[in-house]
Design a protein around this motif. Structure first.
Motif, PDB file in Angstrom:
ATOM      1  N   PHE A 161       0.836  -1.201   0.000  1.00 43.15           N
ATOM      2  CA  PHE A 161       0.000   0.000   0.000  1.00 43.15           C
ATOM      3  C   PHE A 161       0.876   1.258   0.000  1.00 43.15           C
ATOM      4  O   PHE A 161       0.623   2.204  -0.753  1.00 43.15           O
ATOM      5  CB  PHE A 161      -0.931   0.017   1.211  1.00 43.15           C
ATOM      6  N   ASP A 162       1.904   1.274   0.852  1.00 36.75           N
ATOM      7  CA  ASP A 162       2.790   2.442   0.934  1.00 36.75           C
ATOM      8  C   ASP A 162       3.425   2.750  -0.418  1.00 36.75           C
ATOM      9  O   ASP A 162       3.514   3.905  -0.837  1.00 36.75           O
ATOM     10  CB  ASP A 162       3.909   2.202   1.958  1.00 36.75           C
ATOM     11  N   LEU A 163       3.882   1.702  -1.091  1.00 36.22           N
ATOM     12  CA  LEU A 163       4.560   1.875  -2.377  1.00 36.22           C
ATOM     13  C   LEU A 163       3.585   2.360  -3.438  1.00 36.22           C
ATOM     14  O   LEU A 163       3.888   3.296  -4.198  1.00 36.22           O
ATOM     15  CB  LEU A 163       5.193   0.548  -2.794  1.00 36.22           C
TER      16      LEU A 163
ATOM     17  N   VAL B  72      10.103  -7.154  -6.068  1.00 30.56           N
ATOM     18  CA  VAL B  72       9.112  -8.106  -5.561  1.00 30.56           C
ATOM     19  C   VAL B  72       7.787  -7.412  -5.292  1.00 30.56           C
ATOM     20  O   VAL B  72       6.723  -7.888  -5.696  1.00 30.56           O
ATOM     21  CB  VAL B  72       9.627  -8.779  -4.272  1.00 30.56           C
ATOM     22  N   HIS B  73       7.840  -6.273  -4.618  1.00 25.13           N
ATOM     23  CA  HIS B  73       6.608  -5.579  -4.258  1.00 25.13           C
ATOM     24  C   HIS B  73       5.872  -5.031  -5.484  1.00 25.13           C
ATOM     25  O   HIS B  73       4.640  -5.086  -5.543  1.00 25.13           O
ATOM     26  CB  HIS B  73       6.898  -4.450  -3.261  1.00 25.13           C
ATOM     27  N   ILE B  74       6.603  -4.521  -6.456  1.00 22.76           N
ATOM     28  CA  ILE B  74       5.963  -4.027  -7.680  1.00 22.76           C
ATOM     29  C   ILE B  74       5.240  -5.172  -8.386  1.00 22.76           C
ATOM     30  O   ILE B  74       4.098  -5.022  -8.850  1.00 22.76           O
ATOM     31  CB  ILE B  74       6.995  -3.382  -8.630  1.00 22.76           C
ATOM     32  N   ARG B  75       5.894  -6.333  -8.468  1.00 21.34           N
ATOM     33  CA  ARG B  75       5.271  -7.475  -9.120  1.00 21.34           C
ATOM     34  C   ARG B  75       4.000  -7.911  -8.384  1.00 21.34           C
ATOM     35  O   ARG B  75       2.980  -8.225  -9.005  1.00 21.34           O
ATOM     36  CB  ARG B  75       6.250  -8.647  -9.192  1.00 21.34           C
ATOM     37  N   LYS B  76       4.056  -7.907  -7.049  1.00 20.85           N
ATOM     38  CA  LYS B  76       2.884  -8.301  -6.267  1.00 20.85           C
ATOM     39  C   LYS B  76       1.743  -7.310  -6.457  1.00 20.85           C
ATOM     40  O   LYS B  76       0.583  -7.705  -6.590  1.00 20.85           O
ATOM     41  CB  LYS B  76       3.262  -8.392  -4.782  1.00 20.85           C
TER      42      LYS B  76
END
Length: 232
Positions: free
Chosen positions: A164-166, A201-205
């Motif tokens: 969410f933060d990203l 990882v977070h962008i992909r998720k």
């Protein structure tokens, strides 16, 4: 009533666990140490903590399973520590909702710095709950800043705290390219000497949750050789 931040360390190596505990207590934290994965999970689920530090290789219940079960019901910072350096382990840990992945051996001062950064960011996020409601709308994407909820075409999307933060950070700065290093520093509160694999990882998720076709993203675009941006 104590105002110290409560931290739970789940680490089966007593020497390492006590070293982490000592340094964190010296820096003003209330720290509990559990050496059993089973008991650590029980404590994490049934007591209130401000942050968890979890080793991967634990007896009875491993760190991945603890992270998965805790993240399903609690939105507090989770730091995974491990001697396992393989990217697949980092990806798995972050994918299960961990906020950070620290590879052993690491200096106690680095652990303290990361704990401080995650707790400070979480406090700022909680403080923002008192502000007026704000929404960011980008085509079918709606980000409710106060409630920390995301909707795509009126369907609620479940994101981890860092996801969410990203997403919010990119949406707050539309059509602006940020490098992985910039994003790591902005979201994790640490300089780019940290593991920027976290960003990938977070962008992909996030894409897997908000994009109709994650392989052809319409919201978060990759600018090759430069970084990522929110396209509006």
């Amino acid at each position: 009533m104590s105002t110290l931040k409560k931290i739970l360390i789940i680490e089966d190596d007593l020497d390492i666990g006590e070293l982490q505990q000592d340094y964190l207590e010296i820096n003003g934290y209330d720290v509990e140490l559990q050496t059993s994965g089973k008991e650590g999970l029980k404590r994490a689920l049934n007591k209130e903590y401000d942050l968890l530090i979890i080793d991967i290789m634990l007896p009875e219940v491993d760190g991945f399973e603890i992270c998965k079960q805790v993240r399903a019901v609690k939105n507090i910072p989770i730091l995974i520590v491990s001697a396992k350096k393989e990217d697949i382990d980092k990806i798995r840990g972050l994918g299960l909702g961990a906020d950070d992945y620290i590879i052993k051996p690491f200096s106690p001062s680095e652990l303290v710095a990361r704990v401080k950064a995650h707790l400070a960011r979480y406090e700022r996020l909680i403080g923002n709950m008192d502000t007026a409601k704000k929404e960011i709308r980008i085509r079918g994407l709606v980000i409710d800043e106060m409630a920390r909820k995301v909707y795509v075409n009126n369907q609620k999307i479940s994101l981890t705290a860092k996801e969410f933060d990203l997403l919010l950070f990119l949406a707050q700065h539309p059509n602006r390219v940020f490098s992985k290093e910039d994003l790591f520093e902005s979201i994790w509160g640490l300089d780019s000497s940290g593991d920027i694999t976290t960003i990938t990882v977070h962008i992909r998720k996030i894409r897997g949750k908000i994009e109709n076709d994650p392989s052809n993203p319409q919201f978060i675009e990759t600018v090759w050789g430069a970084g990522y941006m929110m396209s509006v």
